[in-house]
Design an enzyme around this catalytic site. Structure first.
Site, mmCIF file in Angstrom:
data_model
loop_
_atom_site.group_PDB
_atom_site.id
_atom_site.type_symbol
_atom_site.label_atom_id
_atom_site.label_comp_id
_atom_site.label_asym_id
_atom_site.label_seq_id
_atom_site.Cartn_x
_atom_site.Cartn_y
_atom_site.Cartn_z
ATOM 1 N N PRO A 3 -53.505 -38.353 -81.844
ATOM 2 C CA PRO A 3 -54.464 -37.860 -80.844
ATOM 3 C C PRO A 3 -55.856 -37.766 -81.454
ATOM 4 O O PRO A 3 -56.037 -37.166 -82.509
ATOM 5 C CB PRO A 3 -53.924 -36.481 -80.480
ATOM 6 C CG PRO A 3 -52.973 -36.102 -81.574
ATOM 7 C CD PRO A 3 -52.465 -37.380 -82.151
ATOM 8 N N THR A 33 -59.836 -37.048 -80.293
ATOM 9 C CA THR A 33 -60.899 -36.718 -79.349
ATOM 10 C C THR A 33 -62.086 -37.632 -79.600
ATOM 11 O O THR A 33 -62.562 -37.734 -80.731
ATOM 12 C CB THR A 33 -61.314 -35.241 -79.536
ATOM 13 O OG1 THR A 33 -60.222 -34.439 -79.093
ATOM 14 C CG2 THR A 33 -62.563 -34.897 -78.758
ATOM 15 N N GLN A 70 -51.503 -35.854 -74.802
ATOM 16 C CA GLN A 70 -51.525 -34.583 -75.524
ATOM 17 C C GLN A 70 -52.214 -33.555 -74.622
ATOM 18 O O GLN A 70 -53.387 -33.709 -74.277
ATOM 19 C CB GLN A 70 -52.276 -34.684 -76.858
ATOM 20 C CG GLN A 70 -52.132 -33.379 -77.661
ATOM 21 C CD GLN A 70 -52.994 -33.307 -78.907
ATOM 22 O OE1 GLN A 70 -54.208 -33.449 -78.832
ATOM 23 N NE2 GLN A 70 -52.373 -33.065 -80.056
ATOM 24 N N HIS A 112 -49.846 -29.632 -77.651
ATOM 25 C CA HIS A 112 -50.724 -29.378 -78.812
ATOM 26 C C HIS A 112 -50.513 -27.936 -79.285
ATOM 27 O O HIS A 112 -51.075 -27.002 -78.722
ATOM 28 C CB HIS A 112 -52.175 -29.603 -78.398
ATOM 29 C CG HIS A 112 -53.135 -29.760 -79.550
ATOM 30 N ND1 HIS A 112 -52.839 -29.379 -80.837
ATOM 31 C CD2 HIS A 112 -54.396 -30.290 -79.591
ATOM 32 C CE1 HIS A 112 -53.885 -29.651 -81.627
ATOM 33 N NE2 HIS A 112 -54.837 -30.200 -80.895
ATOM 34 N N GLY A 113 -49.698 -27.813 -80.325
ATOM 35 C CA GLY A 113 -49.456 -26.481 -80.893
ATOM 36 C C GLY A 113 -50.106 -26.352 -82.264
ATOM 37 O O GLY A 113 -49.666 -25.526 -83.070
ATOM 38 N N ALA A 114 -51.146 -27.159 -82.518
ATOM 39 C CA ALA A 114 -51.723 -27.268 -83.871
ATOM 40 C C ALA A 114 -53.187 -26.837 -83.900
ATOM 41 O O ALA A 114 -53.761 -26.430 -82.889
ATOM 42 C CB ALA A 114 -51.593 -28.715 -84.347
ATOM 43 N N HIS A 115 -53.760 -26.900 -85.125
ATOM 44 C CA HIS A 115 -55.214 -26.867 -85.354
ATOM 45 C C HIS A 115 -55.933 -25.628 -84.854
ATOM 46 O O HIS A 115 -57.129 -25.678 -84.568
ATOM 47 C CB HIS A 115 -55.875 -28.112 -84.734
ATOM 48 C CG HIS A 115 -55.393 -29.387 -85.344
ATOM 49 N ND1 HIS A 115 -55.571 -30.613 -84.772
ATOM 50 C CD2 HIS A 115 -54.710 -29.615 -86.498
ATOM 51 C CE1 HIS A 115 -55.023 -31.547 -85.553
ATOM 52 N NE2 HIS A 115 -54.493 -30.952 -86.599
ATOM 53 N N TYR A 147 -55.703 -23.981 -81.976
ATOM 54 C CA TYR A 147 -56.010 -23.852 -80.550
ATOM 55 C C TYR A 147 -55.034 -22.859 -79.912
ATOM 56 O O TYR A 147 -54.249 -22.226 -80.609
ATOM 57 C CB TYR A 147 -56.034 -25.240 -79.893
ATOM 58 C CG TYR A 147 -57.150 -26.084 -80.500
ATOM 59 C CD1 TYR A 147 -58.484 -25.685 -80.383
ATOM 60 C CD2 TYR A 147 -56.877 -27.225 -81.241
ATOM 61 C CE1 TYR A 147 -59.516 -26.417 -80.977
ATOM 62 C CE2 TYR A 147 -57.906 -27.960 -81.837
ATOM 63 C CZ TYR A 147 -59.222 -27.548 -81.694
ATOM 64 O OH TYR A 147 -60.235 -28.256 -82.289
ATOM 65 N N ARG A 175 -46.754 -30.996 -81.508
ATOM 66 C CA ARG A 175 -47.524 -31.078 -82.758
ATOM 67 C C ARG A 175 -47.763 -29.678 -83.304
ATOM 68 O O ARG A 175 -48.194 -28.784 -82.559
ATOM 69 C CB ARG A 175 -48.866 -31.777 -82.516
ATOM 70 C CG ARG A 175 -49.849 -31.606 -83.682
ATOM 71 C CD ARG A 175 -51.071 -32.505 -83.591
ATOM 72 N NE ARG A 175 -50.795 -33.772 -84.251
ATOM 73 C CZ ARG A 175 -51.737 -34.569 -84.802
ATOM 74 N NH1 ARG A 175 -53.010 -34.231 -84.754
ATOM 75 N NH2 ARG A 175 -51.408 -35.696 -85.390
ATOM 76 N N GLY A 214 -53.633 -38.338 -93.590
ATOM 77 C CA GLY A 214 -54.016 -39.000 -94.831
ATOM 78 C C GLY A 214 -53.077 -40.107 -95.270
ATOM 79 O O GLY A 214 -53.141 -40.531 -96.428
ATOM 80 N N GLY A 256 -54.427 -41.644 -87.661
ATOM 81 C CA GLY A 256 -55.590 -41.247 -86.865
ATOM 82 C C GLY A 256 -56.787 -42.129 -87.136
ATOM 83 O O GLY A 256 -57.008 -43.141 -86.447
HETATM 84 C C1 LIG Z 1 -62.495 -37.923 -84.449
HETATM 85 C C2 LIG Z 1 -61.239 -37.122 -84.533
HETATM 86 C C3 LIG Z 1 -60.736 -36.518 -83.380
HETATM 87 C C4 LIG Z 1 -59.532 -35.793 -83.433
HETATM 88 N N1 LIG Z 1 -59.022 -35.264 -82.264
HETATM 89 C C5 LIG Z 1 -57.803 -34.677 -82.275
HETATM 90 C C6 LIG Z 1 -57.187 -34.259 -81.053
HETATM 91 O O1 LIG Z 1 -57.719 -34.424 -79.953
HETATM 92 N N2 LIG Z 1 -55.966 -33.676 -81.134
HETATM 93 C C7 LIG Z 1 -55.313 -33.497 -82.338
HETATM 94 O O2 LIG Z 1 -54.198 -32.949 -82.359
HETATM 95 N N3 LIG Z 1 -55.859 -33.916 -83.491
HETATM 96 C C8 LIG Z 1 -57.073 -34.523 -83.483
HETATM 97 N N4 LIG Z 1 -57.601 -34.998 -84.648
HETATM 98 C C9 LIG Z 1 -56.783 -34.991 -85.878
HETATM 99 C C10 LIG Z 1 -56.057 -36.341 -85.991
HETATM 100 O O3 LIG Z 1 -55.120 -36.508 -84.940
HETATM 101 C C11 LIG Z 1 -55.289 -36.444 -87.317
HETATM 102 O O4 LIG Z 1 -54.397 -35.360 -87.376
HETATM 103 C C12 LIG Z 1 -56.203 -36.448 -88.519
HETATM 104 O O5 LIG Z 1 -57.271 -37.370 -88.353
HETATM 105 C C13 LIG Z 1 -55.439 -36.796 -89.802
HETATM 106 O O6 LIG Z 1 -54.846 -38.080 -89.695
HETATM 107 P P1 LIG Z 1 -55.492 -39.366 -90.421
HETATM 108 O O7 LIG Z 1 -55.640 -38.996 -91.875
HETATM 109 O O8 LIG Z 1 -54.527 -40.488 -90.204
HETATM 110 O O9 LIG Z 1 -56.831 -39.602 -89.785
HETATM 111 C C14 LIG Z 1 -58.832 -35.666 -84.654
HETATM 112 C C15 LIG Z 1 -59.355 -36.267 -85.798
HETATM 113 C C16 LIG Z 1 -60.524 -36.996 -85.758
HETATM 114 C C17 LIG Z 1 -61.039 -37.662 -87.017
#
Ligand SMILES: Cc1cc2nc3c(=O)[nH]c(=O)nc-3n(C[C@H](O)[C@H](O)[C@H](O)COP(=O)(O)O)c2cc1C
Length: 368
Positions: free
Chosen positions: A26, A28, A101, A177-180, A182, A229, A295, A316
């Protein structure tokens, strides 16, 4: 060329048959139009990425006053449903699968983004780090309004309605979305949730709202099309938990009980030594699909699947600049770099203008 290609093998996830194990995270991107309606650009962006085994959409508003980003999409109006239907049709036309999501930001927003309505949370405590971007500039996070227990059934209904609308819009699955840090995470983790009563204290009670929401989504989509999540180690939005092992154990057991399709366990990009242990705890308690994120490279994703730590890997940032990420993995091509200046800017630039490899270019770009 990679030595193995487990990432490219098919996978059954609940009721879904994925053609590969490279899942799009996901993300944004703030490209929706007025009234949080996703338009043509959004349709093109997701269609370009339909080669993913499964696309998980950007977080999408369930509540009219539940926005944290300018130009983020929603799933609470007929106009939004009709617009998302075009997106899901475009992804399906290219053979892809797409989950929505659904979220609520809770305290991680500002009244200026929500028609003057004060943000809500499990506790009346503001995020201390960072600032929130609003149409009128950046501000410190406000102190949210603490929800009463009696209001939480209304939160569940927001998510239920979001799932019903997502079904009407043709999504294949839902990710809650149960993460980050929120709203649902604001109940789940104990650095913030200081409540007494039925929604605070023990992990069972802190997870209660999350699982009431999950059950409502399962009522609509079925367990085989519902995933979750969580990010127990991610400190973003001023969050932490005193016992992430117990948290993962409990959440995994509850997903197992319900037969939920997948758990999206978002790691802290390799920064925390407990990541692998948490993945093992989840694996033992939950026998649905375990997806890891944070990562990963192609090589580390392959290794995680080969070691049995995960069934699929969620990517991501690589999907932002490589719409054909799966094809690049297939041929071992180099990945295009991401332009961080256009992550959330309006328009096509940095959104739908990252090219897929032409086959001739692909051959010259083969990684050693
Ligand atoms: C531009 C951007 C927008 C993101 N938006 C969301 C989101 O809407 N929902 C979410 O759960 N995580 C979001 N994330 C986190 C990513 O889903 C992901 O967990 C994070 O980038 C780590 O994965 P990666 O190392 O493969 O990029 C966002 C990350 C980035 C960089």
């Amino acid at each position: 060329m990679s030595k193995t290609n487990l990432l490219l093998t098919p996978l059954k996830v609940g009721d879904l048959q994925l053609s590969n194990r490279v899942v799009m995270s996901p993300l944004t991107r703030a490209r929706a139009e007025a009234d949080h309606v996703p338009g043509k650009l959004v349709e093109k962006y997701y269609a370009q990425r339909a080669g993913a085994g499964l696309i998980i959409s950007e977080c999408t508003m369930t509540a009219v006053h539940g926005s944290a980003f300018v130009n983020e999409p929603g799933i609470y109006s007929q106009e939004q449903i009709a617009a998302w239907k075009k997106v899901t049709d475009a992804v399906h036309a290219k053979g892809g699968l797409i989950a929505l999501q659904i979220w609520h930001p809770g305290r991680a927003t500002h009244a200026l983004l929500n028609g003057g309505v004060t943000p809500i949370s499990s506790a009346a405590k503001a995020i201390r780090e960072g600032q929130v971007q609003t149409p009128q500039g950046a501000f410190d996070y406000p102190v949210p309004r603490r929800l009463d227990d009696g209001e939480l059934a209304g939160v569940v209904e927001l998510f239920r309605a979001g799932a019903e609308n997502a079904r009407d819009a043709g999504f294949d699955a839902i990710e809650v979305h149960g993460a980050h840090g929120y709203l649902l995470d604001q109940f789940l983790r104990d650095s913030l949730n200081d409540r007494d009563g039925e929604y605070g204290g023990s992990i069972e009670k802190r997870a209660r709202l999350l699982f009431e929401v999950l059950d409502a989504v399962i009522d609509v989509f079925g367990a085989g099309r519902t995933g979750l999540r969580i990010s127990p180690l991610v400190g973003f939005n001023d969050m932490s938990d005193s016992d992430p092992r117990a948290l993962v154990q409990y959440v995994a057991e509850q997903l197992e009980r319900r037969g939920a399709a997948f758990l999206d366990l978002r790691h802290d990009n390799g920064a925390d030594p407990r990541e692998q242990e948490l993945a093992r705890i989840a694996r033992r308690a939950y026998h649905g699909t375990l997806m890891l994120n944070g990562g990963f490279t192609q090589a580390s994703g392959e290794a995680a699947i080969a070691a049995g730590e995960a069934d699929a890997i969620i990517y991501g940032k690589p999907f932002i600049s490589n719409p054909d990420l799966v094809e690049r993995f297939r041929i071992g091509a180099m990945l295009a770099p991401i332009d961080f200046t256009t992550l959330y800017t309006p328009g096509a630039k940095g959104y739908i203008d990252y090219p897929a490899l032409k086959s001739a270019t692909a051959r010259t770009a083969l990684a050693v």
